[in-house]
Design a protein around this motif. Structure first.
Motif, PDB file in Angstrom:
ATOM      1  N   ALA A 200       0.880  -1.164   0.000  1.00  0.00           N
ATOM      2  CA  ALA A 200       0.000   0.000   0.000  1.00  0.00           C
ATOM      3  C   ALA A 200       0.919   1.215   0.000  1.00  0.00           C
ATOM      4  O   ALA A 200       2.151   1.081  -0.023  1.00  0.00           O
ATOM      5  CB  ALA A 200      -0.927   0.009   1.211  1.00  0.00           C
ATOM      6  N   GLY A 204      -1.996   3.555   4.168  1.00  0.00           N
ATOM      7  CA  GLY A 204      -2.408   2.189   4.482  1.00  0.00           C
ATOM      8  C   GLY A 204      -2.313   1.950   5.981  1.00  0.00           C
ATOM      9  O   GLY A 204      -1.392   2.451   6.645  1.00  0.00           O
ATOM     10  N   LYS A 205      -3.234   1.182   6.528  1.00  0.00           N
ATOM     11  CA  LYS A 205      -3.258   0.959   7.983  1.00  0.00           C
ATOM     12  C   LYS A 205      -3.135  -0.503   8.353  1.00  0.00           C
ATOM     13  O   LYS A 205      -2.240  -0.896   9.080  1.00  0.00           O
ATOM     14  CB  LYS A 205      -4.549   1.544   8.575  1.00  0.00           C
ATOM     15  CG  LYS A 205      -4.605   1.507  10.103  1.00  0.00           C
ATOM     16  CD  LYS A 205      -3.516   2.351  10.737  1.00  0.00           C
ATOM     17  CE  LYS A 205      -3.661   2.387  12.253  1.00  0.00           C
ATOM     18  NZ  LYS A 205      -2.571   3.169  12.877  1.00  0.00           N
ATOM     19  N   TRP A 255      -7.379   1.811   5.288  1.00  0.00           N
ATOM     20  CA  TRP A 255      -6.606   3.046   5.190  1.00  0.00           C
ATOM     21  C   TRP A 255      -7.116   4.062   6.209  1.00  0.00           C
ATOM     22  O   TRP A 255      -8.308   4.066   6.557  1.00  0.00           O
ATOM     23  CB  TRP A 255      -6.731   3.658   3.796  1.00  0.00           C
ATOM     24  CG  TRP A 255      -6.104   2.871   2.692  1.00  0.00           C
ATOM     25  CD1 TRP A 255      -4.867   3.046   2.146  1.00  0.00           C
ATOM     26  CD2 TRP A 255      -6.687   1.787   1.953  1.00  0.00           C
ATOM     27  NE1 TRP A 255      -4.645   2.140   1.129  1.00  0.00           N
ATOM     28  CE2 TRP A 255      -5.749   1.347   0.990  1.00  0.00           C
ATOM     29  CE3 TRP A 255      -7.927   1.139   2.022  1.00  0.00           C
ATOM     30  CZ2 TRP A 255      -5.996   0.314   0.105  1.00  0.00           C
ATOM     31  CZ3 TRP A 255      -8.181   0.096   1.155  1.00  0.00           C
ATOM     32  CH2 TRP A 255      -7.222  -0.312   0.207  1.00  0.00           C
ATOM     33  N   ASN A 257      -7.208   8.073   6.508  1.00  0.00           N
ATOM     34  CA  ASN A 257      -6.992   9.349   5.824  1.00  0.00           C
ATOM     35  C   ASN A 257      -7.339  10.527   6.744  1.00  0.00           C
ATOM     36  O   ASN A 257      -7.849  11.555   6.302  1.00  0.00           O
ATOM     37  CB  ASN A 257      -7.835   9.409   4.549  1.00  0.00           C
ATOM     38  CG  ASN A 257      -7.432  10.564   3.645  1.00  0.00           C
ATOM     39  OD1 ASN A 257      -6.315  11.073   3.727  1.00  0.00           O
ATOM     40  ND2 ASN A 257      -8.339  10.987   2.783  1.00  0.00           N
ATOM     41  N   ASN A 264       0.198  10.385   7.221  1.00  0.00           N
ATOM     42  CA  ASN A 264      -0.551  11.013   6.135  1.00  0.00           C
ATOM     43  C   ASN A 264       0.287  12.134   5.534  1.00  0.00           C
ATOM     44  O   ASN A 264       0.656  13.088   6.230  1.00  0.00           O
ATOM     45  CB  ASN A 264      -1.875  11.571   6.661  1.00  0.00           C
ATOM     46  CG  ASN A 264      -2.862  11.869   5.549  1.00  0.00           C
ATOM     47  OD1 ASN A 264      -2.472  12.194   4.436  1.00  0.00           O
ATOM     48  ND2 ASN A 264      -4.144  11.769   5.851  1.00  0.00           N
ATOM     49  N   GLU A 281      -3.462   6.001  -3.640  1.00  0.00           N
ATOM     50  CA  GLU A 281      -3.404   4.770  -2.851  1.00  0.00           C
ATOM     51  C   GLU A 281      -3.707   3.545  -3.700  1.00  0.00           C
ATOM     52  O   GLU A 281      -4.289   3.628  -4.782  1.00  0.00           O
ATOM     53  CB  GLU A 281      -4.373   4.822  -1.669  1.00  0.00           C
ATOM     54  CG  GLU A 281      -3.769   5.432  -0.408  1.00  0.00           C
ATOM     55  CD  GLU A 281      -2.569   4.664   0.136  1.00  0.00           C
ATOM     56  OE1 GLU A 281      -2.381   3.473  -0.205  1.00  0.00           O
ATOM     57  OE2 GLU A 281      -1.800   5.266   0.912  1.00  0.00           O
TER      58      GLU A 281
END
Length: 332
Positions: A200, A204-205, A255, A257, A264, A281
């Motif tokens: 990602a 991305g998380k 993700w 944001n 970010n 992304e």
């Protein structure tokens, strides 16, 4: 093996870019193929590729492909004409050979596994360059470790969501803290899972893939709870994991944001969609497997490709504008 020990094993091919590529200090990200002529008189099998960038900061990632020599020359000529405006483009004849991203290390494929490098093909290295505020010239050195013989099994890739979430409706509003996409694929044959990785960009998380066996048992294959853009390695299982026919693979990517995400790159946050630029992304989990019976390879490949087509058709039906991006990537 660690980076420092792989190159000594690279006995049959080692090369350096014939000329450097200069990345400007500012501007949009750049996609650029570098063609490496091979002139192979016979098929070869690749166990590892190591790329050593000379300008590490501007190299976002590199994908490796084998392509017909004449087709590779055509792409090379087309991108020269396009200049720095060349985009992420693939052709149907390209054979994936892996890649490297920020934080990744070179790996020898285990257990005698290797990837096919047919004769009369050239290597095509697709660079994604990201300007960093200072002009840099990239001139990579490349090493390839060839296997001594063809492997008993052929690797196949299963990526979920398919095409790095291109067809997943990836459209993240400013401030949206938990945007998720998911995808599932049921294995049509018995396979052995060898390795897994994820990709990602900055916001991305989480990345997760599970396997639900026919008896209902669930096994977690990958679970990243705090994605780090600068740590994008591939992880090999200690032993291949047997996934029987009927096993369902489930993958989910999320993700963040929001302003509270320290990774970010946009302050304040902006609308983020699927795209090739670093501030755009994409996201997916990729699993490498091989069918336990080589006779089932084509069934595995065709079933997965059918899944990709189904996902794409469904998304295109709901959003026909996405075809412009598909044509750009596929070069037609």
């Amino acid at each position: 093996p660690p980076r420092s020990t792989l190159f000594p094993y690279t006995t049959l091919f080692r090369s350096k870019m014939t000329k450097g590529f200069t990345v400007p200090a500012e501007g949009p990200d750049i996609y650029r193929y570098v063609r490496i002529p091979l002139n192979l008189p016979e098929d070869k099998w690749v166990q590892a590729i190591e790329l050593r960038p000379s300008a590490r900061k501007v190299v976002h990632h590199v994908l490796y492909f084998a392509d017909d020599a004449e087709a590779a020359k055509k792409i090379e000529a087309e991108q020269e004409a396009a200049g720095n405006g060349a985009s992420m483009k693939f052709t149907r004849g390209m054979i994936p050979l892996g890649g490297v991203a920020v934080g990744a290390q070179p790996h020898l494929l285990p257990g005698g596994l290797a990837l096919e490098l047919p004769k009369h093909t050239d290597l095509m290295f697709q660079y994604h360059f990201h300007p960093v505020g200072k002009e840099e010239t990239e001139e990579s050195t490349i090493g390839i470790y060839f296997a001594k013989k063809a492997p008993e099994h052929t690797l196949a890739g299963i990526q979920l969501p398919v095409t790095y979430s291109l067809f997943s409706g990836l459209n993240i509003a400013p401030g949206q803290k938990d945007f998720r996409v998911s995808d599932s694929f049921t294995l049509p044959v018995d396979v052995a899972a060898v390795s897994i990785g994820a990709h990602a960009h900055y916001i991305g998380k989480t990345m997760k893939m599970t396997a639900t066996f026919p008896d209902g048992t669930v096994k977690t294959l990958l679970d990243i709870q705090n994605w780090d853009f600068v740590w994008q390695d591939c992880y090999f299982f200690e032993e291949p994991i047997l996934l029987p026919k009927g096993t369902r693979l489930d993958s989910e990517v999320s993700w963040d944001n929001s302003d509270s995400n320290p990774k970010n790159p946009s302050r304040p946050p902006i609308q983020v969609q699927w795209g090739e630029q670093t501030k755009d992304e994409m996201g997916a989990v990729g699993l490498q497997v091989y069918p336990t019976s080589e006779a089932n390879l084509m069934k595995l490949r065709s079933t997965y490709q059918g899944h990709v087509r189904d996902v794409a058709r469904d998304r295109i039906r709901r959003d026909p504008t996405i075809m412009a991006k598909v044509r750009e990537i596929m070069g037609n």
